[in-house]
Motif scaffolding. Structure first.
Motif, PDB file in Angstrom:
ATOM      1  N   TYR A 208       0.865  -1.178   0.000  1.00 55.25           N
ATOM      2  CA  TYR A 208       0.000   0.000   0.000  1.00 55.25           C
ATOM      3  C   TYR A 208       0.904   1.229   0.000  1.00 55.25           C
ATOM      4  O   TYR A 208       2.018   1.193   0.499  1.00 55.25           O
ATOM      5  N   MET A 209       0.421   2.339  -0.587  1.00 54.19           N
ATOM      6  CA  MET A 209       1.206   3.568  -0.626  1.00 54.19           C
ATOM      7  C   MET A 209       1.175   4.256   0.722  1.00 54.19           C
ATOM      8  O   MET A 209       0.160   4.246   1.411  1.00 54.19           O
ATOM      9  N   VAL A 210       2.318   4.863   1.090  1.00 56.75           N
ATOM     10  CA  VAL A 210       2.422   5.610   2.343  1.00 56.75           C
ATOM     11  C   VAL A 210       2.949   7.012   2.062  1.00 56.75           C
ATOM     12  O   VAL A 210       3.336   7.321   0.944  1.00 56.75           O
ATOM     13  N   ASP A 211       2.982   7.816   3.087  1.00 51.98           N
ATOM     14  CA  ASP A 211       3.411   9.214   3.011  1.00 51.98           C
ATOM     15  C   ASP A 211       2.398  10.035   2.226  1.00 51.98           C
ATOM     16  O   ASP A 211       1.229   9.671   2.164  1.00 51.98           O
ATOM     17  N   GLU A 212       2.850  11.114   1.624  1.00 52.11           N
ATOM     18  CA  GLU A 212       1.962  12.016   0.887  1.00 52.11           C
ATOM     19  C   GLU A 212       2.526  12.270  -0.505  1.00 52.11           C
ATOM     20  O   GLU A 212       3.145  13.302  -0.752  1.00 52.11           O
ATOM     21  N   PRO A 213       2.329  11.323  -1.444  1.00 52.09           N
ATOM     22  CA  PRO A 213       2.872  11.527  -2.785  1.00 52.09           C
ATOM     23  C   PRO A 213       2.203  12.715  -3.470  1.00 52.09           C
ATOM     24  O   PRO A 213       1.001  12.909  -3.332  1.00 52.09           O
ATOM     25  N   VAL A 214       3.015  13.499  -4.163  1.00 54.31           N
ATOM     26  CA  VAL A 214       2.497  14.654  -4.908  1.00 54.31           C
ATOM     27  C   VAL A 214       3.065  14.643  -6.319  1.00 54.31           C
ATOM     28  O   VAL A 214       4.179  14.182  -6.552  1.00 54.31           O
ATOM     29  N   SER A 215       2.282  15.164  -7.251  1.00 54.44           N
ATOM     30  CA  SER A 215       2.736  15.300  -8.635  1.00 54.44           C
ATOM     31  C   SER A 215       3.400  16.661  -8.780  1.00 54.44           C
ATOM     32  O   SER A 215       2.793  17.684  -8.472  1.00 54.44           O
ATOM     33  N   LYS A 216       4.641  16.668  -9.234  1.00 49.78           N
ATOM     34  CA  LYS A 216       5.395  17.917  -9.393  1.00 49.78           C
ATOM     35  C   LYS A 216       5.237  18.432 -10.821  1.00 49.78           C
ATOM     36  O   LYS A 216       5.592  17.743 -11.769  1.00 49.78           O
ATOM     37  N   GLY A 217       4.721  19.629 -10.943  1.00 55.62           N
ATOM     38  CA  GLY A 217       4.455  20.209 -12.253  1.00 55.62           C
ATOM     39  C   GLY A 217       5.695  20.595 -13.027  1.00 55.62           C
ATOM     40  O   GLY A 217       5.672  20.656 -14.254  1.00 55.62           O
ATOM     41  N   ASP A 218       6.809  20.870 -12.346  1.00 57.33           N
ATOM     42  CA  ASP A 218       8.001  21.330 -13.059  1.00 57.33           C
ATOM     43  C   ASP A 218       8.696  20.231 -13.847  1.00 57.33           C
ATOM     44  O   ASP A 218       9.285  20.490 -14.888  1.00 57.33           O
ATOM     45  N   ASP A 219       8.631  18.993 -13.372  1.00 57.14           N
ATOM     46  CA  ASP A 219       9.281  17.907 -14.123  1.00 57.14           C
ATOM     47  C   ASP A 219       8.382  16.688 -14.302  1.00 57.14           C
ATOM     48  O   ASP A 219       8.803  15.679 -14.860  1.00 57.14           O
TER      49      ASP A 219
END
Length: 115
Positions: free
Chosen positions: A89-100
């Protein structure tokens, strides 16, 4: 003769292949050892995990990854070694980075096995 030990890694989550841009990492041991006194140590159980940086490309399986609680994540390293994480299962707080367009992911699980 040289031997390839690093390069592209291949990640699959429940059969869906992710595009890896950064390194992938997996633990070699399932315990953490700490010396208490010379020749004496204590052990602490560690959760198996897989970390990686992937691209947020067009077919990225957001729903599968964010809602999955019993996934199988497989990482094939360039040196031919394979790490399989089950009950993941995924943990932490994944975010999509717009710059790359990258996303840093960490999966914890029930069992991690090197093959």
């Amino acid at each position: 003769m040289g031997q390839r030990v690093a390069g592209t890694a291949y990640i699959k989550v429940d059969g869906a292949q992710l595009v890896v841009t950064g390194g992938a990492e997996a633990p070699l041991m399932d315990v953490k050892r700490e010396t208490v006194y010379a020749g004496f140590y204590k052990e602490e159980k560690l959760a198996p995990y897989l970390k990686m940086t992937v691209l947020h490309e067009l077919g990225f399986p957001i729903k599968t990854l964010t809602q999955g609680t019993d996934m199988t994540v497989t990482c094939e390293f360039s040196n031919g070694k394979v790490y399989v994480l089950s009950g993941a299962y995924m943990v932490d707080e994944p975010v999509s980075k717009g710059d790359d367009g990258s996303i840093e992911l960490q999966f914890d699980g029930i069992k991690g096995v090197w093959q």
